[in-house]
Design an enzyme around this catalytic site. Structure first.
Site, mmCIF file in Angstrom:
data_model
loop_
_atom_site.group_PDB
_atom_site.id
_atom_site.type_symbol
_atom_site.label_atom_id
_atom_site.label_comp_id
_atom_site.label_asym_id
_atom_site.label_seq_id
_atom_site.Cartn_x
_atom_site.Cartn_y
_atom_site.Cartn_z
ATOM 1 N N ASP A 202 0.842 -1.201 0.000
ATOM 2 C CA ASP A 202 0.000 0.000 0.000
ATOM 3 C C ASP A 202 0.884 1.261 0.000
ATOM 4 O O ASP A 202 0.676 2.177 -0.799
ATOM 5 C CB ASP A 202 -0.901 -0.063 1.246
ATOM 6 C CG ASP A 202 -1.801 1.133 1.384
ATOM 7 O OD1 ASP A 202 -2.876 1.138 0.759
ATOM 8 O OD2 ASP A 202 -1.438 2.078 2.122
ATOM 9 N N LYS A 206 1.479 4.211 -3.074
ATOM 10 C CA LYS A 206 1.311 5.637 -2.780
ATOM 11 C C LYS A 206 2.607 6.403 -3.055
ATOM 12 O O LYS A 206 2.593 7.496 -3.621
ATOM 13 C CB LYS A 206 0.865 5.827 -1.325
ATOM 14 C CG LYS A 206 -0.567 5.344 -1.077
ATOM 15 C CD LYS A 206 -0.910 5.265 0.390
ATOM 16 C CE LYS A 206 -2.322 4.757 0.634
ATOM 17 N NZ LYS A 206 -2.568 4.371 2.023
ATOM 18 N N GLY A 303 -10.116 5.381 6.437
ATOM 19 C CA GLY A 303 -11.421 5.477 7.091
ATOM 20 C C GLY A 303 -12.471 6.043 6.164
ATOM 21 O O GLY A 303 -12.154 6.728 5.176
#
Ligand code: HSE
Length: 429
Positions: A202, A206, A303
């Site tokens: 991940d 990025k 989130g």
């Protein structure tokens, strides 16, 4: 004059659900503040239970992607499915139909932005992906607009909330990796299969996107050296702490005269560094620009609502700008021959050894360091643990800046001495 814009959301998991909720609850607010009336015209998700849970009216539930694309009021398609299977197929279909796409999909953008942007340009529609990196932290627009006057020399980021949550718990509660991971999974912070987060994939995707933007060059993920946090023990975090360091999983990009250096790995940083106090599931990116100096962006990187904040900002941006501005983002899946990447990068190191508690052992080890041209900043013999074999002691060493290959050479030479084992090697920035 109020502008009317219709959107469709593909995938109503955590991020898609948060996006739906934000768009519905803030519709009046956007109307008042932005003079734009954004309506959710269609949603597509396999789970009708999930749509029930979110209170999605039955008349906007699509049965297929074709139904979404054919809808006359859908101007913008939001992709929050994730991965590169069906997500890539649906995004491509939407762009080919001239619909602007907003996506939170870092893997898709990291691997295929070049191809997708070409389709978007050809069909005169937009491709936006603020939510693909660092959730609600507006890092992409900052790189594209806010700091574009600068030549960015370096960036260091905590860009994964799951691993930062795990490392924070290990640091402040002395807990073991496996126990914290289990707890994080129970709380929904970590996925049932945590590989993408804990093994650094991940963060790698990025970093590929962010460093390509920051350094205005292609930085394929295949050029990023990656190491996750699965090998980290509470003991190393505790020893580091005693020496004034905090352990973080950092995504590091450096644009130097010798070339470009991109890596993701657990890193000890001084407690005084601003990134050391970024805890729990918070994220931050720390950059150095030649004009602005140091800049740090901090906030929630994951989130439902924080990520929806980035998705919806892109929707508003797309809805309120008549002219499409394409990024100067140049990434592709393959390296460009003209870009030089440094793999033997320089860093300081933390080493933990378990060695025989005998006269001369320390001298032999320091002899190896001297032979390899490595300078020691600090060396400490720790108290013997109960779980250690009789006659063995832990030894912790912090080196000055050296290269990756030099450390590897020294590790081999120390192994050959047969005076113990090298348990851990961790970068220090
Ligand atoms: N799984 C990521 C994290 C969020 O833990 O930060 C989505 O990129």
């Amino acid at each position: 004059m109020v502008k009317k814009v219709g959107v469709a959301i593909l995938g109503l998991g955590v991020v898609g659900g948060g996006t739906y909720q934000t768009l519905v609850e803030h519709r009046e607010f956007y109307l008042k503040t932005q003079q734009v009336d954004i309506s959710v015209e269609m949603v597509l998700d396999r789970s009708s239970e999930r749509l029930d849970q979110l209170g999605v009216p039955s008349e906007i539930r699509a049965k297929s992607i074709q139904e979404v694309i054919a809808h006359p009021n859908v101007d913008i398609v939001i992709e929050t499915i994730g991965g590169i299977g069906v997500a890539k197929e649906f995004v491509t279909m939407a762009l080919r139909d001239g619909k602007t796409v907003v996506t939170s999909n870092k893997e898709l953008i990291c691997k295929y932005s070049h191809e997708l942007e070409k389709i978007a340009k050809h069909n005169r529609c937009g491709l936006f992906y603020e939510a693909s990196c660092v959730g609600g932290v507006p890092i992409i627009r900052t790189l594209l607009d806010g700091v574009q006057a600068n030549c960015i020399r370096s960036m260091m980021g905590i860009v994964n909330g799951t691993t930062n949550y795990i490392l924070t718990k290990m640091t402040y509660e002395g807990a073991d990796y496996a126990d914290v991971l289990k707890e994080a999974q129970k709380l929904g912070y970590a996925e049932a299969d945590p590989t993408a987060d804990v093994e650094g994939f991940d963060s790698m995707y990025k970093l590929s996107i962010l460093s390509s933007m920051a350094f205005h060059t292609k930085i394929p993920y295949t050029k990023i050296s990656r190491e996750g946090i699965t090998g980290i023990g509470a003991k190393d975090i505790a020893y580091g702490k005693e020496l004034g360091y905090t352990l973080k999983l950092l995504a590091i990009g450096k644009n130097t005269e010798k070339g470009i250096e991109v890596r993701v790995h657990p890193t000890f940083i001084s407690n005084a560094h601003p990134l050391a106090s970024v805890n729990d599931s918070f994220n931050a990116v720390y950059m150095q620009g030649d004009a602005v100096g140091d800049v740090m962006l901090y906030g929630r990187g994951a989130g439902a609502l924080p990520t929806a904040s980035a998705v919806v900002s892109d929707v508003i941006y797309a809805a309120t700008h008549a002219e499409i501005k394409y990024s100067t983002f140049k990434n592709t899946a393959n390296a460009d021959g003209s870009v030089k990447f440094i793999s033997d990068f320089e860093s300081a190191y933390y080493l933990r050894l378990l060695v025989d508690d005998k006269p001369g052992v320390l001298a032999k080890i320091s002899g190896v360091f001297a032979k390899c041209g490595m300078s020691i900043v600090e060396i400490a013999q720790k108290k013997r643990d109960m779980d250690l074999e009789q006659g063995q002691v832990p030894l912790v060493i912090i080196t000055h800046q050296t290269t990756e290959n030099t450390v590897k050479k020294a590790v081999e030479k120390i192994k050959a001495l047969q005076i113990g084992t090298i348990e851990t090697v961790i970068h220090v920035e």
